[in-house]
Scaffold this motif. Structure first.
Motif, PDB file in Angstrom:
ATOM      1  N   PHE A  10       0.796  -1.228   0.000  1.00 39.58           N
ATOM      2  CA  PHE A  10       0.000   0.000   0.000  1.00 39.58           C
ATOM      3  C   PHE A  10       0.830   1.280   0.000  1.00 39.58           C
ATOM      4  CE2 PHE A  10      -3.058  -3.072   1.882  1.00 39.58           C
ATOM      5  CZ  PHE A  10      -4.021  -2.972   0.891  1.00 39.58           C
ATOM      6  N   MET A 122      -5.628  -1.544  -6.593  1.00 37.71           N
ATOM      7  CA  MET A 122      -5.812  -0.619  -5.475  1.00 37.71           C
ATOM      8  C   MET A 122      -5.335   0.780  -5.865  1.00 37.71           C
ATOM      9  SD  MET A 122      -2.747   0.359  -3.860  1.00 37.71           S
ATOM     10  CE  MET A 122      -1.030  -0.063  -4.204  1.00 37.71           C
ATOM     11  N   CYS A 132      -5.084   0.439 -10.332  1.00 38.07           N
ATOM     12  CA  CYS A 132      -6.450  -0.080 -10.297  1.00 38.07           C
ATOM     13  C   CYS A 132      -7.075   0.063 -11.670  1.00 38.07           C
ATOM     14  CB  CYS A 132      -7.255   0.689  -9.247  1.00 38.07           C
ATOM     15  SG  CYS A 132      -8.960   0.176  -9.071  1.00 38.07           S
ATOM     16  N   VAL A 171      -9.395  -0.509  -2.387  1.00 39.83           N
ATOM     17  CA  VAL A 171      -8.848  -1.859  -2.514  1.00 39.83           C
ATOM     18  C   VAL A 171      -9.942  -2.787  -3.037  1.00 39.83           C
ATOM     19  CG1 VAL A 171      -7.548  -3.699  -1.394  1.00 39.83           C
ATOM     20  CG2 VAL A 171      -7.474  -1.377  -0.437  1.00 39.83           C
ATOM     21  N   THR A 173     -10.309  -6.556  -3.701  1.00 37.61           N
ATOM     22  CA  THR A 173      -9.503  -7.714  -3.319  1.00 37.61           C
ATOM     23  C   THR A 173      -9.548  -8.871  -4.303  1.00 37.61           C
ATOM     24  OG1 THR A 173     -11.300  -8.675  -2.018  1.00 37.61           O
ATOM     25  CG2 THR A 173      -9.788  -7.186  -0.873  1.00 37.61           C
ATOM     26  N   VAL A 184      -6.329  -6.608   4.960  1.00 37.76           N
ATOM     27  CA  VAL A 184      -6.526  -5.229   4.527  1.00 37.76           C
ATOM     28  C   VAL A 184      -7.032  -4.370   5.687  1.00 37.76           C
ATOM     29  CG1 VAL A 184      -7.779  -3.724   2.949  1.00 37.76           C
ATOM     30  CG2 VAL A 184      -6.928  -5.940   2.144  1.00 37.76           C
TER      31      VAL A 184
END
Length: 314
Positions: A10, A122, A132, A171, A173, A184
């Motif tokens: 992240f 993400m 993303c 996010v 997943t 997360v």
């Protein structure tokens, strides 16, 4: 504090992108366009497959994150190549279920934190990082969105742009072969950029881990949950879509209440909660003022507030 184990995922400083030359609408093309749009200041290295696989390239001593969208045929080879660069986290975008066990085992052997397969990726807006394929880079804020559905993530981002909702993290997943919602949430609970969290979920793999992470997050931040699969037909669909198991709905309700999270019943309510949490003005008490252009709507509002334990002054 010691960096969280998901910091390479992240908060990366260096990224490998595994893509191949495909059509403009392929996940690889969408991903590379998203990365270029964001303006991420870290190092991004593109790796494309050749007839002999992935060639050696000049890399820093260690890479934080690998984004693998090279297609199903190259997924295992791409992750193995990333392991040679001592990558610490990876996102799998488009991988068939036949390769999941191999990829999961490979990631575990090389201690790579794996998100996906089938993840839409993400975003970390404060880093100008858009990894993303579900939407354009969002404005930086303090609300985190976590979703097991790429389509609903895309819908949420479309809505957010026209409603001034800003994000600390987005996010999507996917099927969560290795990392899941619990991981997360554990990261977001400690993330200084995140002040509140909204979650769309279909199910969980480990109830104990999920409840522990949810409790930790809800102890310090508002957490809003929309959970699909209330009835048997929905449970079967969720198992097919996200590969997660769903228990009894009443049990889940009780567990959320005990953890301190708030459950909503519809996508509209999730939108409303997101807009409320993204606002600069937060309610500080349990009292509600009602203003209406007629008596009936005010009475209905007062009744609903009473049922929810909210005080309405005379």
């Amino acid at each position: 504090m010691k960096p969280h184990y998901l910091a390479p995922l992240f908060d990366p400083k260096s990224i490998l992108v595994y893509v191949r030359e495909d059509g403009a609408s392929s996940p690889a093309a969408l991903l590379f366009a998203a990365l270029a749009e964001g303006g991420f200041s870290g190092r991004i290295t593109r790796v494309a497959p050749t007839a002999a696989g992935f060639a050696e390239i000049d890399l820093p001593a260690r890479v934080d994150l690998a984004l693998i969208a090279a297609g199903d045929d190259y997924a295992v080879a791409a992750l193995a190549h990333a392991a040679q660069a001592r990558v610490r986290a990876a996102i799998l975008f488009d991988v068939a279920s036949a390769h999941i066990d191999t990829l999961t085992e490979l990631a575990a052997r090389h201690r790579i934190h794996l998100l996906g397969p089938g993840s839409s990726g993400m975003q970390r807006p404060h880093l100008a990082l858009n990894a993303c394929i579900a939407g354009t880079l969002q404005a930086a804020g303090n609300l985190a969105l976590v979703s097991q559905s790429g389509a609903l993530t895309a819908a949420m981002l479309d809505w957010a742009e026209s409603n001034s909702v800003k994000f600390s993290a987005v996010v999507a997943t996917g099927r969560s072969a290795a990392l899941d919602l619990a991981d997360v949430l554990d990261f977001l609970a400690q993330d200084g950029h995140t002040h509140s969290i909204v979650v769309y979920m279909e199910g969980i793999r480990s109830g104990r881990r999920f409840m522990s992470a949810l409790r930790a997050a809800a102890r310090s931040k508002p957490v809003i949950v929309l959970k699909a699969g209330r009835r048997e037909r929905g449970k079967q669909a969720a198992l097919t879509h996200s590969g997660t198991m769903i228990g009894g709905d009443d049990v889940f309700d009780a567990a959320l209440q005990r953890a301190g999270a708030v459950r909503v019943d519809s996508f509209v309510q999730l939108f409303s909660a997101a807009k409320c949490l993204a606002s600069r003005h937060k309610p500080v008490g349990n009292r509600l003022g009602v203003i209406g252009n007629g008596g009936g709507p005010g009475v209905l509002a007062a009744d609903y507030a009473y049922l929810r334990g909210v005080e309405v002054p005379p």
